[in-house]
Scaffold this motif. Structure first.
Motif: not given
Length: 785
Positions: A371, A685-686, A654, A366-367, A434, A359, A496
């Motif tokens: 994960h 994010g992803y 995502s 980041n997410r 997130l 991020d 989560m």
């Protein structure tokens, strides 16, 4: 070469006797090429021919000086001198025939010279021999035999001439022996003549094949030289070469430039010393340098080796390929290879890789990384029969900061929050963002349940301390929800979600609390149940409405599209924030019918706009997982009559986390219809970098956090926007900057090369009537203002 037939083509042809002698295809391109290769070698052989003829003529004159009139002998010698002089002058005129065409007349002239020469050498056999003794005759036969043999061996460039003179001499000898009734010698002479003719053709063929091989090699060397020159002129690459002691040699100008020193200064220097730090020994080499040194030591080929080098105190990255060189005896004589400086390319790749996994506002993972870390912790816990934990952290009263002081202040506050979270964490703990004001902490070893309570209290206490942002003292708290794996969830998604339920309960308590997940979280479950029930009713009760936010051309500031945004005004719950009901709709898959309705209404509304204005519709990953989603797009366009080019589907990163293959298949079907696809919230994010090459996105939307960071002169945000813009241009995509709120931000984004701009500065989300009035107000320019 003027000859259209290359030597490689000629070398592949069958060199028959007629082709060697020049009797075949006289005058065509192949004949000219072969004669040129033969005749160009004649000048170097002429002197040997003249010497041979002179010595043999002296021997003949010595044998018959006392047997024949002196006038005959002198006349014969004079004729022989003249024909050799003529042949010598003619041979010298053929020195350039390997670079020009040989004419048929030249071939005829050269053949005639040889025929006349053969006839002159027949005179001693036919006319001198009868006047001499048998011993003289035997000596004469030996002399002519030597002459024929010498012509074959020392004059291979003219097999036709040698064959002609050999035939004439042989015929004369056989004739004389038959007339003298020396039958045995006549037969032997016949066999010798035949053998000599075959030998002249064989030697001529061997010579011609050798010349063809030399010509082929010269052509190949010329091509290689040309390629090397072109390679050297390439600004990004250079050649390098070292000897057996790994010392530089034949240093090219570009390689010297890459080293930052003159050619003379680096010639003969050690390659490893030139590219390492001063006083750096082999044991201190970086891994890439050690790999290079080992390859050189082992004399092994290497290709595309990325090496970390140090030049004049600066760190650079080179990409090197090399191969060992050996001489004609197979002895190792050094290395030769190619290289290029890939520093800028590597830095750009690192920026993109950073964007994919971190991020940029907070520098936290980041997410995607959260994960991955949580999945790894779950696998570790299952393997060793222990526990891991996930803490979901949400800031209290953060929305009030954003609403009252603006997003810039909110972003600065988030940066300070992330710094405090980093300071709290210990070994085996990772914190990531997130999105928004929501953070996650992954604890790899949570065997001690009290440890999670302690971490949660530290987080709440640290984040509740006052913040100083832009001369404002701000107070926000934090709520924490936690879940233990694999007890509370054996997958990343379940863990989560359950940690999130604990966070909802902490929020319901007023914030500043830590709540663990419990199976009986009645209050949270009840709220979600009621909201979900209302959401199902809203789909059929016309409680949703679409707002439209303009997207403008960065240069002309004219409207190019509107983004359709769904809003929900519930009779039971009042205005429900999209940030609240959209995630719930995705969790319950109600987003599928909601998204279908949004798509239909947006297409119907866009049909009322000017033809060049597009409509952007956000599509959830849940919709893309529907196998017949593209059919919904077809029905919406058919019902509205909207052309496919006017619909742009927006997806977030995502989509690449769950079922990436299905999502990709759905997008490809949409693109096949003629619709375009935009990648929204890029980098927040992803990671989707791998799909940017395979999926032809039309637009990459730069997230507002980067825009705000760039407006604050954040070098990191500026670098990331530049990298995204450059990457989009190289992939023939456009860029849209989101969250532009001031004229200064608009000008900055314009200068950085973004194609389109979206934000409050050009217009807030508005109802359909307000959007249409924009066109009526500016019917020609369609400007926002």
């Amino acid at each position: 070469m003027s000859d259209p037939v290359s030597s490689s083509q000629v070398a592949q042809s069958n060199l028959s006797a007629s082709a060697v002698l020049g009797f075949k295809n006289r005058g065509d391109a192949e004949w000219v090429r072969l004669r040129g290769l033969q005749f160009s070698a004649l000048p170097s052989q002429t002197i040997r021919r003249v010497y041979a003829h002179g010595i043999m003529a002296i021997l003949v004159a010595y044998l018959y000086f006392s047997h024949i009139p002196i006038v005959w002998l002198v006349g014969w010698l004079a004729a022989l001198v003249l024909i050799n002089l003529r042949g010598t002058l003619f041979d010298r005129s053929l020195i350039d025939t390997d670079r020009r065409s040989v004419e048929a007349a030249e071939y005829t002239r050269q053949t005639i010279t040889s025929v006349v020469s053969g006839m002159l050498w027949s005179v001693p056999i036919l006319f001198f021999a009868p006047l001499g003794t048998d011993a003289d005759m035997a000596a004469l036969l030996v002399i002519t035999g030597m002459l024929v043999t010498g012509a074959i061996v020392f004059y291979p460039a003219a097999p036709a001439s040698v064959a002609a003179s050999t035939f004439i001499l042989g015929a004369a000898t056989i004739t004389h022996l038959v007339l003298s009734e020396l039958w045995v010698l006549a037969v032997a002479s016949t066999l010798f003549t035949i053998t000599a003719l075959v030998g002249s053709i064989t030697v001529g063929r061997t010579f011609l094949l050798a010349r063809l091989a030399e010509s082929n090699l010269a052509e190949k060397e010329e091509v290689v030289s040309l390629l090397l020159r072109e390679f050297e002129e390439n600004e990004a690459d250079w050649l390098w070469e070292v000897d057996t002691n790994r010392r530089l040699r034949s240093v090219s100008p570009r390689f010297a430039f890459a080293l930052g020193l003159p050619q003379a200064a680096v010639e003969g220097q050690s390659l490893m010393q030139m590219i390492t730090q001063p006083d750096c020994g082999p044991s201190d080499y970086a891994p890439s340098l050690r790999e290079l040194a080992e390859s050189l030591k082992a004399r092994e080929n290497f290709s595309n080796l990325i090496v970390n080098v140090y030049l004049n105190g600066r760190e650079r990255w080179w990409e090197l390929s090399g191969t060992p060189m050996r001489d004609e005896r197979g002895r190792f004589i050094g290395f030769r290879g190619v290289g290029s400086d890939v520093t800028e390319k590597r830095e750009s790749s690192e920026k993109i890789a950073y964007l994919a996994r971190y991020d940029t506002l907070t520098s936290l993972p980041n997410r995607l990384q959260v994960h991955e870390a949580l999945g790894d912790a779950l696998r570790y816990a299952e393997k060793w029969r222990t526990r891991c934990a996930l803490l979901m952290v949400d800031l209290d009263r953060f929305k009030a900061v954003n609403d009252s002081l603006g997003h810039m202040t909110g972003d600065k506050l988030l940066a300070q929050v992330s710094a405090r979270l980093k300071a709290i964490l210990g070994e085996g703990q990772m914190c990531g963002r997130l999105g928004g004001d929501e953070f996650a902490i992954v604890v790899r070893d949570a065997s001690d349940g009290d440890k999670i309570d302690l971490i949660s209290q530290k987080v709440i206490a640290a984040l509740s301390e006052p913040y100083e942002v832009d001369q404002h003292t701000l107070y926000v708290g934090a709520s924490v929800g936690s879940a233990f794996g694999p007890r509370d969830g054996d997958s990343v998604e379940n863990l989560m979600r359950n940690a999130d339920l604990g966070l909802y309960r902490a929020k319901d308590k007023g914030g500043g609390e830590h709540c663990r997940f419990e199976p009986a979280l009645h209050a949270t479950a009840e709220e979600r149940r009621r909201l979900e029930a209302s959401l199902r009713t809203a789909i059929h009760g016309e409680e949703f409405v679409l707002h439209y936010q303009p997207v403008v051309d960065a240069r002309k500031e004219t409207i190019v599209s509107f983004e359709a945004l769904v809003r929900w005004n519930s009779p039971e719950h009042g205005f429900v924030s999209p940030g609240k009901f959209i995630p719930l709709a995705e969790d319950t898959r109600l987003i599928v019918p909601i998204g279908k309705w949004v798509l239909e209404q947006a297409c119907l509304e866009a049909r009322k706009w000017p033809e060049h204005v597009k409509v952007n519709v956000n599509v959830s990953p849940e919709q893309l997982l529907e196998p017949d989603f593209h059919q919904d797009v077809i029905k919406a366009m058919a019902a509205s009559g909207l052309r496919p080019e006017r619909l742009e589907v927006e997806v977030t990163e995502s989509i690449f986390v769950r079922d990436a293959a299905t999502a990709r298949n759905s997008l490809e079907k949409i693109m096949a219809l003629g619709c375009s696809v935009a990648l929204d919230d890029f980098g927040t994010g992803y990671s989707s970098l791998g799909y940017l090459r395979t999926l032809r996105f039309s637009t990459i939307k730069v997230d507002r956090t980067f825009v705000q960071g760039a407006a604050q002169n954040s070098n990191e945000s500026l670098a990331i926007i530049n990298a995204v813009v450059a990457m989009a241009k190289s992939l023939n995509m456009t860029t849209t900057a989101e969250g532009v709120e001031t004229a200064e931000e608009a000008e900055l984004i314009r200068e950085m090369g973004c194609d389109k701009i979206q934000g409050f500065y050009f217009g807030r989300p508005m109802i359909s009537d307000e959007a249409r009035r924009l066109f009526k107000r500016h019917p020609y320019e369609l400007k926002v203002g």
